[in-house]
Design a protein around this motif. Structure first.
Motif, PDB file in Angstrom:
ATOM      1  N   LEU A  76       0.825  -1.214   0.000  1.00 25.47           N
ATOM      2  CA  LEU A  76       0.000   0.000   0.000  1.00 25.47           C
ATOM      3  C   LEU A  76       0.857   1.260   0.000  1.00 25.47           C
ATOM      4  O   LEU A  76       0.672   2.157  -0.823  1.00 25.47           O
ATOM      5  N   ARG A  77       1.799   1.349   0.928  1.00 24.75           N
ATOM      6  CA  ARG A  77       2.644   2.539   0.997  1.00 24.75           C
ATOM      7  C   ARG A  77       3.524   2.662  -0.240  1.00 24.75           C
ATOM      8  O   ARG A  77       3.822   3.765  -0.693  1.00 24.75           O
ATOM      9  N   GLU A  78       3.958   1.522  -0.772  1.00 23.15           N
ATOM     10  CA  GLU A  78       4.765   1.517  -1.986  1.00 23.15           C
ATOM     11  C   GLU A  78       3.979   2.146  -3.141  1.00 23.15           C
ATOM     12  O   GLU A  78       4.517   2.913  -3.945  1.00 23.15           O
ATOM     13  N   THR A  79       2.704   1.825  -3.236  1.00 20.62           N
ATOM     14  CA  THR A  79       1.868   2.364  -4.310  1.00 20.62           C
ATOM     15  C   THR A  79       1.684   3.869  -4.160  1.00 20.62           C
ATOM     16  O   THR A  79       1.664   4.612  -5.148  1.00 20.62           O
ATOM     17  N   VAL A  80       1.577   4.315  -2.924  1.00 18.87           N
ATOM     18  CA  VAL A  80       1.436   5.760  -2.673  1.00 18.87           C
ATOM     19  C   VAL A  80       2.722   6.497  -3.028  1.00 18.87           C
ATOM     20  O   VAL A  80       2.710   7.504  -3.748  1.00 18.87           O
ATOM     21  N   SER A  81       3.865   5.998  -2.536  1.00 16.27           N
ATOM     22  CA  SER A  81       5.125   6.717  -2.712  1.00 16.27           C
ATOM     23  C   SER A  81       5.686   6.611  -4.122  1.00 16.27           C
ATOM     24  O   SER A  81       6.260   7.572  -4.653  1.00 16.27           O
ATOM     25  N   ARG A  82       5.517   5.446  -4.761  1.00 13.98           N
ATOM     26  CA  ARG A  82       6.111   5.242  -6.086  1.00 13.98           C
ATOM     27  C   ARG A  82       5.181   5.698  -7.219  1.00 13.98           C
ATOM     28  O   ARG A  82       5.643   6.212  -8.238  1.00 13.98           O
ATOM     29  N   LEU A  83       3.880   5.508  -7.055  1.00 10.42           N
ATOM     30  CA  LEU A  83       2.945   5.793  -8.143  1.00 10.42           C
ATOM     31  C   LEU A  83       2.088   7.019  -7.892  1.00 10.42           C
ATOM     32  O   LEU A  83       1.327   7.436  -8.771  1.00 10.42           O
ATOM     33  N   GLY A  84       2.194   7.586  -6.696  1.00  9.18           N
ATOM     34  CA  GLY A  84       1.399   8.762  -6.380  1.00  9.18           C
ATOM     35  C   GLY A  84      -0.083   8.468  -6.238  1.00  9.18           C
ATOM     36  O   GLY A  84      -0.926   9.362  -6.398  1.00  9.18           O
ATOM     37  N   ALA A  85      -0.432   7.228  -5.928  1.00  2.46           N
ATOM     38  CA  ALA A  85      -1.835   6.841  -5.806  1.00  2.46           C
ATOM     39  C   ALA A  85      -2.432   7.348  -4.502  1.00  2.46           C
ATOM     40  O   ALA A  85      -1.725   7.546  -3.507  1.00  2.46           O
ATOM     41  N   LYS A  86      -3.732   7.550  -4.509  1.00  5.04           N
ATOM     42  CA  LYS A  86      -4.449   7.905  -3.290  1.00  5.04           C
ATOM     43  C   LYS A  86      -4.807   6.627  -2.549  1.00  5.04           C
ATOM     44  O   LYS A  86      -5.333   5.675  -3.142  1.00  5.04           O
ATOM     45  N   ALA A  87      -4.541   6.601  -1.243  1.00  2.20           N
ATOM     46  CA  ALA A  87      -4.788   5.404  -0.446  1.00  2.20           C
ATOM     47  C   ALA A  87      -6.077   5.537   0.349  1.00  2.20           C
ATOM     48  O   ALA A  87      -6.424   6.619   0.841  1.00  2.20           O
ATOM     49  N   TYR A  88      -6.766   4.412   0.467  1.00  2.00           N
ATOM     50  CA  TYR A  88      -7.941   4.288   1.325  1.00  2.00           C
ATOM     51  C   TYR A  88      -7.674   3.139   2.293  1.00  2.00           C
ATOM     52  O   TYR A  88      -7.339   2.031   1.863  1.00  2.00           O
ATOM     53  N   VAL A  89      -7.823   3.393   3.591  1.00  2.00           N
ATOM     54  CA  VAL A  89      -7.586   2.353   4.588  1.00  2.00           C
ATOM     55  C   VAL A  89      -8.718   2.357   5.609  1.00  2.00           C
ATOM     56  O   VAL A  89      -9.439   3.343   5.761  1.00  2.00           O
ATOM     57  N   SER A  90      -8.838   1.267   6.311  1.00  2.00           N
ATOM     58  CA  SER A  90      -9.873   1.164   7.335  1.00  2.00           C
ATOM     59  C   SER A  90      -9.602   2.154   8.462  1.00  2.00           C
ATOM     60  O   SER A  90      -8.479   2.249   8.972  1.00  2.00           O
ATOM     61  N   GLY A  91     -10.649   2.877   8.858  1.00  2.00           N
ATOM     62  CA  GLY A  91     -10.563   3.747  10.020  1.00  2.00           C
ATOM     63  C   GLY A  91     -11.264   3.147  11.215  1.00  2.00           C
ATOM     64  O   GLY A  91     -11.521   3.845  12.203  1.00  2.00           O
ATOM     65  N   LEU A  92     -11.554   1.849  11.138  1.00  2.00           N
ATOM     66  CA  LEU A  92     -12.330   1.160  12.162  1.00  2.00           C
ATOM     67  C   LEU A  92     -11.420   0.301  13.039  1.00  2.00           C
ATOM     68  O   LEU A  92     -10.230   0.161  12.767  1.00  2.00           O
ATOM     69  N   GLY A  93     -11.963  -0.261  14.086  1.00  2.00           N
ATOM     70  CA  GLY A  93     -11.235  -1.214  14.909  1.00  2.00           C
ATOM     71  C   GLY A  93     -10.553  -0.643  16.132  1.00  2.00           C
ATOM     72  O   GLY A  93      -9.994  -1.392  16.927  1.00  2.00           O
ATOM     73  N   GLY A  94     -10.541   0.680  16.297  1.00  2.00           N
ATOM     74  CA  GLY A  94      -9.904   1.269  17.464  1.00  2.00           C
ATOM     75  C   GLY A  94      -8.519   1.808  17.178  1.00  2.00           C
ATOM     76  O   GLY A  94      -7.931   1.589  16.118  1.00  2.00           O
ATOM     77  N   ASP A  95      -7.960   2.523  18.159  1.00  2.00           N
ATOM     78  CA  ASP A  95      -6.687   3.227  17.976  1.00  2.00           C
ATOM     79  C   ASP A  95      -5.521   2.300  17.668  1.00  2.00           C
ATOM     80  O   ASP A  95      -4.599   2.664  16.937  1.00  2.00           O
ATOM     81  N   ASP A  96      -5.533   1.092  18.227  1.00  3.08           N
ATOM     82  CA  ASP A  96      -4.407   0.175  18.017  1.00  3.08           C
ATOM     83  C   ASP A  96      -4.357  -0.370  16.601  1.00  3.08           C
ATOM     84  O   ASP A  96      -3.354  -0.966  16.201  1.00  3.08           O
TER      85      ASP A  96
END
Length: 441
Positions: free
Chosen positions: A65-85
């Motif tokens: 995921l981070r590789e796609t953001v940093s190398r390809l400039g893609a926008k990332a979507y990740v889960s914001g659920l499950g708690g702080d940990d």
């Protein structure tokens, strides 16, 4: 709409590329660190990878995921659920909640919170704007062909106490959430057969919700307590590296490198894995742990990696490079070099044919069974002591180093790994039972 699945055999892992051919946009779901297959596919279809997402913080491979953001400039979507940990760190991304929609041109991915395997796990319901009817569900480690995701990894691998039953209860409720979906919904899982993220994964690359409702054991339980008992029993032992994957994927991993591993003039005292076959190793031992390079390499080697220390390999150039590339897929980049197998000068270790072992009086023998718990429970020698082959470096071996010890697994592969560890730890009188329990029982 364009759709393509990618299967990585060593990890038994599925990832996906979905694109809108009208707008030329594409999204990757659950990518590996090596982005090459996705880039090649997208370019061949005249698509640009604009977005990336994943179903959860993975425990069995290092996310791209981070590789796609940093190398390809893609926008990332990740889960914001499950708690702080369970929030992603060190990545700029949009945090997703139940009901959110990712739009990729004329393709929509609707978020469904499906905890159980992990608290933050989400699935994506795919709809093409050409129809109001949803097509399928990217389930990650929620629903597999023939199975569902195990809930115990946070406890058994990451050490989070009392999380197994909580996860099992959440999995039961997540399955109930699919009741509102029609039978024709396709299921695109995160893994196939060979993954340790479940206990009975099927080998087919996709299935349907209707088929799983009839054939998947997990859908047959109406009683929550009975479901929890079934889900938490007989799960395979998770390799030790799973604990590192949760940390790496949550906190971030170094950029992926295709740098080759260079030969060494001699081995140092660093940990060494010998990639040669068990037959070659048995006749010419090295000071390394004998994990042959084959399709099970990662599932075996992952038990012994120390992510804080460099690793050396023994083998030919091609096997070494492929093994090192696979290790990168689980976030291990620190292969310091390799020694060609033809430079090893060692002795043969002791072995006994299964037929010769059968006639021995076993009441006086020290027998070490290094199989899984499930194999042990299915049958074992009465005199044997059980210690899983992956735990030989971390748990006490219940014999003196001078004692004669007969070592076996099911068919001979894992006992060869065990022999290499025992010999290197100073056990001087070990004997491998050729053919293992299957031949000698």
């Amino acid at each position: 709409m364009y759709f393509k699945s990618f299967f990585n055999q060593p990890l038994a892992q599925m990832s996906y590329l979905v694109g809108c051919q009208r707008t030329g946009e594409a999204i990757i779901i659950d990518p590996l660190r090596d982005l090459t297959p996705y880039i090649e596919t997208a370019e061949s279809e005249n698509l640009a990878i604009k977005y990336v997402t994943e179903t959860h913080i993975h425990a069995d491979f290092a996310s791209g995921l981070r590789e796609t953001v940093s190398r390809l400039g893609a926008k990332a979507y990740v889960s914001g659920l499950g708690g702080d940990d369970w929030q992603y760190k060190e990545v700029e991304a949009e945090r997703l909640s139940e009901g959110d929609v990712i739009e990729v041109g004329n393709v929509k991915l609707k978020v469904i919170h499906t905890p159980g395997h992990t608290p933050e796990s989400i699935s994506f319901l795919l709809t093409d704007n050409q129809s109001d009817i949803p097509m399928g569900l990217f389930t990650g480690d929620f629903i597999f062909a023939g199975d569902v995701g195990r809930p115990d990894l946070l406890e058994t691998a990451a050490g989070i106490k009392n999380s197994t039953e909580i996860g099992a209860k959440e999995m039961f409720r997540s399955l109930k959430k699919t009741d509102e979906l029609p039978d024709y919904i396709q299921i695109w899982p995160g893994h196939g057969a060979g993954s340790a993220c479940g206990k009975s994964l099927g080998a087919v690359p996709m299935t349907t919700l209707g088929y799983e409702r009839i054939n998947n054991w997990a859908f047959q339980y109406a009683d929550e307590a009975a479901f929890i008992t079934a889900l938490t029993s007989e799960q395979p032992e998770p390799p030790h590296y799973f604990k590192e994957m949760k940390r790496i994927n949550r906190d971030g991993v170094a950029p992926y490198s295709e740098e080759k591993v260079m030969p060494l003039s001699a081995l140092t005292d660093d940990m060494t894995i010998d990639l040669r076959t068990k037959e070659v190793f048995a006749e010419n031992e090295s000071k390394g742990i004998n994990v042959p390079y084959n399709k099970k390499f990662l599932s075996f080697a992952g038990w012994y990696l120390d992510y804080t220390q460099p690793l050396q390999l023994i083998g030919n150039f091609e096997d070494v490079q492929q093994a090192a590339d696979e290790l990168k897929m689980i976030g291990f980049d620190n292969v310091a070099g390799y020694l060609p197998g033809n430079k090893v000068e060692g002795k043969a270790y002791n072995q006994i044919e299964a037929e010769d072992f059968k006639v021995l009086d076993k009441s006086e023998l020290n027998i070490l069974d290094v199989r899984t718990q499930k194999e042990w429970d299915a049958g074992h020698f009465d005199q044997a002591v059980h210690l899983h082959f992956g735990k030989l470096l971390t748990e006490e071996i219940p014999f003196n180093k001078e004692e004669e010890i007969y070592v076996h697994c099911q068919s001979g592969v894992r006992s060869a790994i065990a022999m290499s560890i025992l010999e290197n730890q100073g056990y001087t009188n070990t004997i491998n039972i050729k053919g293992g329990y299957a031949a000698a029982k």
